[in-house]
Design an enzyme around this catalytic site. Structure first.
Site, PDB file in Angstrom:
ATOM      1  N   GLU A  61      -4.468   1.343  -2.323  1.00 59.59           N
ATOM      2  CA  GLU A  61      -5.190   0.904  -1.119  1.00 59.59           C
ATOM      3  C   GLU A  61      -5.711  -0.508  -1.361  1.00 59.59           C
ATOM      4  OE1 GLU A  61      -6.884   1.088   2.691  1.00 59.59           O
ATOM      5  OE2 GLU A  61      -5.731   2.706   1.753  1.00 59.59           O
TER       6      GLU A  61
ATOM      7  N   GLU B 153       0.850  -1.191   0.000  1.00 63.24           N
ATOM      8  CA  GLU B 153       0.000   0.000   0.000  1.00 63.24           C
ATOM      9  C   GLU B 153       0.887   1.243   0.000  1.00 63.24           C
ATOM     10  OE1 GLU B 153      -4.248  -0.889   2.042  1.00 63.24           O
ATOM     11  OE2 GLU B 153      -2.575  -0.646   3.451  1.00 63.24           O
TER      12      GLU B 153
END
Length: 897
Positions: free
Chosen positions: A213, A208
């Site tokens: 995400e 990430e």
């Protein structure tokens, strides 16, 4: 209904905004026993009401304690914490105080403002909000923006949009787009986004990051889960630098888990995503106004050779402006209900700031009220440099006497005391408990606040005293069932205006009390004081400093008016009347139904005419179509007509038509009227005196120095122009322009035209010119027509580069015929330098340069005025024409002779 607004009661006994939120359980232990749903619902009602009052000038939240115990109790920690979160400030008592009366519990709410006392680095935005609904990426997290961060973010986006607009189409912007494209394609997530299949359990090679995400599918309600997470994550990526949202990846191990094919339909999922993103509120500062750019990729997840399920990847591009997760959570009181702000309204109020003046404007005006430290609904207030500051006006009009109580104005106090036996004793009796302060008398405080006058009211008296809240007394001739409603409504309006117009940032309420002067005895008081609510001690004025601060806000309320600058700046700005203007304006219309007002050039006659028409409407309860404004020229007629405060006509139309429904007349620029079409003065007198028992108002504004002809004006002789007032404080023009006007006025005094009364000329000796306003006057001789239009075009270009706009400029010639001669040549010269439009003065609100004659521009003004070859058929009135020309310019004057 509940989600959008709560009921709001402005009861007859409450001169304040009072929101009744119904039953609420109070006390920490009691609230702990509540079901979570009920506790959340009660808290939401209280917080919505608090936010609405903070944004609407303050007020009171009223609730009934659901727990039947009348013993004193606290609110409860969850309510306190929610209120602290709302104001983003540790000290609740700065904005909230509480009181309990039996089972009634009150939260007293002070108006929101950028208070100067916040010295600890805290930030107060222009409005209070429970949530900005704005998110951005911060490292690998999604950050919810607080008010400070939201304000900075909005300002940054606005600046970027302005920069992009200026540089639109230039090579650098194309380079930036190419750079973004390369960055996007170099992102390791891009390869996954391009693939069609992936192996179950594969560990992605990248973690990430600010642009990536990972989320897992929930096992149940998959579509609802996706719909819920999209607003935060998609708006955060769009508001930062773009990115990828992977749904179906474990965020710790980076393993691809996907979602089993039995639990999700790819097409339905795409539709859910599209619908959720389409609902995201967006606000643009740019002109192109695109939607959020995104792409959805459904990647097939295989377990061996078998299709297991799907991985969802949403690619989001950085957005040009602002994307919200939902509408911001902020409320205001409107039309007796709590209303949520729309996203556009919220952004507008968050970014509300003092206007950006061109450099010369900033030097010519002084701020009297800045938005940076005033309540949410205030508008900025400016006065011309050199005029009285609000503090000076307060000391002149409403001084706080040391150590005792005074009634003001003294002349009205004496007049009322003589007219009404027992009035002095009645008021003195009410004032006995107070040791220091001021009682401000008015025949009608309602009219002063732009409300309608009530018959039967002798006067209203506003008490501003130490160790007391302000109190508004209404004194009636005899008992009247509607008297309390009138007093309460007036007190309510006064309190609202002190905060939302006058900018008062302290805790304030205005109590209302009705007194009756009965004919049988000297005095009889109706002891129904305003409100059963006992306001906290902090709402009382502690001393002279607090009283003067409140009175300075009162000065803005009473003397403030919408500035003509508002149209130029594109936002509402207020100016203040001078003390001289206010003293004329505050005269009783019933006792001064006919009045001649002589005013020097730039002394504010037209502003006064507009203010008087508003007052006529309230004193005599008449509609705008029963008030007639008459002037000589069409442009000024149009300008007044656009204000929608009266019917406006030229003198010619006035003499031609009957005007059967007109009751009151205001005449402006009367020195330029003529008699060849008839006796306008006689007709005006006849119309206003039709009703013998209740004659109308006839006020006439004029300045003989600006007479533009040698004929008879139709005005009565100077000796018959009574009653009469004079405006001698010149407020419009820069110093150099004022000096030029004075020189021309002196020439008139030395050799006056035959139609100017000699007695009028003495007014010049009373003139007071406001010094210290920058500007310039330039007299240019012997230029050819080509040189003139080139000079005007070049000078305008320089002014526009400094921040002025075409609506700041007027080019004035001698006659309408000359307008046609100059128009094509001037337009040709202008368009060599810039794209600009020319129009006559009939459209003063358009974004163009005005080109018209000096006479037709009478009564109007511009910051920059060019006068081309001013001349007259008779040299005797040339100085008058030059005064007419020069006085139209506020800051920069160029005359070609």
């Amino acid at each position: 209904m509940e989600a959008n607004h709560c009921s709001l009661g402005v009861y007859p006994s409450y001169p304040d905004l009072v929101i009744d939120v119904g039953e609420v359980t109070l006390g920490e232990e009691n609230r702990k026993k509540l079901q979570k749903t009920q506790r959340d619902q009660e808290r939401a009602r209280v917080i919505r009401a608090a936010c609405a009052l903070l944004n609407s000038g303050g007020g009171v939240i009223q609730m009934e304690m659901a727990n039947r115990d009348e013993r004193p109790t606290e609110m409860g920690l969850d309510l306190e914490e929610s209120l602290r979160k709302l104001i983003q400030y540790p000290y609740l008592q700065a904005f909230f105080e509480t009181k309990q009366h039996g089972r009634c519990f009150y939260i007293f709410v002070k108006s929101w403002s950028g208070d100067p006392f916040l010295k600890d680095g805290s930030f107060n935005s222009r409005i209070c909000s429970l949530s900005s609904s704005l998110y951005c990426r911060s490292g690998t997290s999604v950050l919810h923006m607080n008010s400070r961060q939201a304000f900075d973010f909005l300002k940054t986006k606005e600046r970027q949009s302005k920069y992009n607009l200026i540089n639109e189409g230039s090579p650098p912007s194309k380079i930036m787009k190419a750079v973004y494209q390369n960055i996007s394609e170099s992102n390791p997530a891009y390869e996954v986004f391009q693939t069609d299949t992936i192996e179950y359990g594969e560990i992605l090679s990248f973690p990430e990051s600010p642009s990536i995400e990972f989320k897992q599918f929930s096992t149940k309600h998959i579509q609802q889960y996706v719909e819920n997470i999209i607003p935060e994550y998609i708006s955060a990526f769009a508001n930062t630098e773009g990115g990828y949202l992977f749904i179906g990846v474990d965020d710790k191990s980076r393993k691809v888990l996907g979602c089993a094919k039995e639990q999700v339909d790819p097409d339905s999922l795409k539709n859910v995503i599209a619908r959720a993103i389409s609902k995201l509120p967006i606000v643009h500062f740019c002109s192109s106004k695109p939607r959020v750019e995104y792409s959805t990729k459904i990647v097939e997840v295989f377990c061996g050779k078998e299709l297991y399920g799907y991985l969802c990847v949403i690619k989001v591009k950085a957005f040009c402006c602002v994307v919200f997760s939902e509408a911001p959570k902020s409320w205001m009181v409107r039309e007796k209900y709590i209303r949520p702000l729309t996203t556009e309204e919220w952004v507008e109020k968050m970014m509300d700031a003092d206007p950006e003046f061109p450099p010369d404007f900033a030097e010519a005006f002084e701020s009297q009220l800045s938005l940076s430290d005033s309540p949410s609904l205030c508008r900025p207030v400016y006065s011309k440099k050199g005029l009285e500051h609000k503090a000076d006006l307060q000391q002149h009009l409403f001084p706080v006497p040391p150590g005792h109580l005074e009634c003001t104005p003294e002349s009205l106090w004496k007049e009322l005391s003589l007219q009404h036996e027992g009035l002095k004793e009645l008021i003195h009796k009410q004032m006995r408990p107070f040791s220091q302060g001021i009682v401000i008398l008015s025949r009608s405080w309602a009219v002063d606040l732009n409300l309608q006058e009530k018959p039967g009211v002798i006067c209203d008296a506003l008490l501003i005293a130490q160790n007391s809240t302000p109190i508004l007394y209404t004194i009636l001739r005899e008992q009247d069932a509607e008297g309390q409603d009138y007093c309460t409504r007036t007190a309510f309006t006064l309190k609202q205006k002190l905060v939302n117009m006058g900018g008062y940032t302290g805790k304030v309420c205005v109590r209302a009390k009705v007194l009756c002067l009965s004919p049988e005895s000297s005095a009889e008081a109706l002891e129904a004081a305003v409100s059963p609510m006992d306001y906290p001690a902090s709402y009382s004025l502690a001393g002279t400093q607090h009283m003067e601060a409140l009175l300075q806000s009162l000065v803005i309320v009473l003397l403030g008016f919408r500035s003509l600058l508002s149209d130029q700046l594109g936002c509402e700005v207020l100016n203040l009347l001078t003390a001289q203007q206010y003293e004329i304006f505050s005269r009783s219309l019933r006792k001064n139904r006919e009045l001649f007002v002589h005013g020097l050039p730039g002394s504010g006659k037209t502003i006064m005419a507009m203010k008087i028409m508003e007052k006529i409407r309230n004193v005599f309860h008449c509609e705008a179509h029963r008030i007639l404004y008459v002037c000589e020229n069409q442009p000024l007629r149009n300008f007044i007509s656009d204000r929608n405060i009266c019917r406006a006509e030229t003198r010619e139309t006035f003499l031609r038509e009957k005007f059967e429904h007109i009751q009151h007349i205001v005449i402006d620029e009367a020195q330029n009227f003529r008699t060849e079409d008839g006796d306008w003065y006689r007709k005006a007198k006849t119309i206003t005196q039709r009703e013998k028992d209740c004659p109308g108002v006839l006020w006439i504004f004029l300045d003989y120095f600006q007479t533009s002809h040698l004929g008879h004006s139709g005005l009565p002789p100077l000796s018959a122009q009574y009653p009469r007032e004079e405006l001698t404080r010149v407020v419009r023009n820069a110093d150099e322009i004022a000096e030029y006007i004075q020189q021309e006025m002196q020439l008139i005094i030395e050799n006056p035209p035959i139609n100017i009364p000699h007695g009028y000329l003495a007014i010049l000796s009373e003139a007071k010119w406001v010094p210290g306003v920058p500007g310039n006057t330039k007299i240019i001789k012997n230029f050819t027509l080509e040189q003139i239009v080139t000079y005007v075009a070049d000078t305008c270009r320089c002014f526009f580069e400094r921040g002025y706009s075409p609506k700041d400029v007027a080019v004035l010639v001698s006659t309408v015929t000359e307008v046609e001669q100059y128009q094509s040549k001037l337009l040709k010269a202008m368009r060599k330098k810039m794209v600009v439009q020319l129009s006559d003065a009939c459209d003063m609100l358009g974004v163009h340069i005005v080109l018209d004659s000096v006479r037709r521009f009478s009564g109007l003004e511009r910051s920059i005025v060019f006068g081309i070859h001013p001349r007259t058929a008779d040299p005797a009135i040339l100085p008058n024409i030059l005064i007419c020309l020069a006085s139209r310019a506020k800051q920069h004057l160029y005359i070609f002779l």
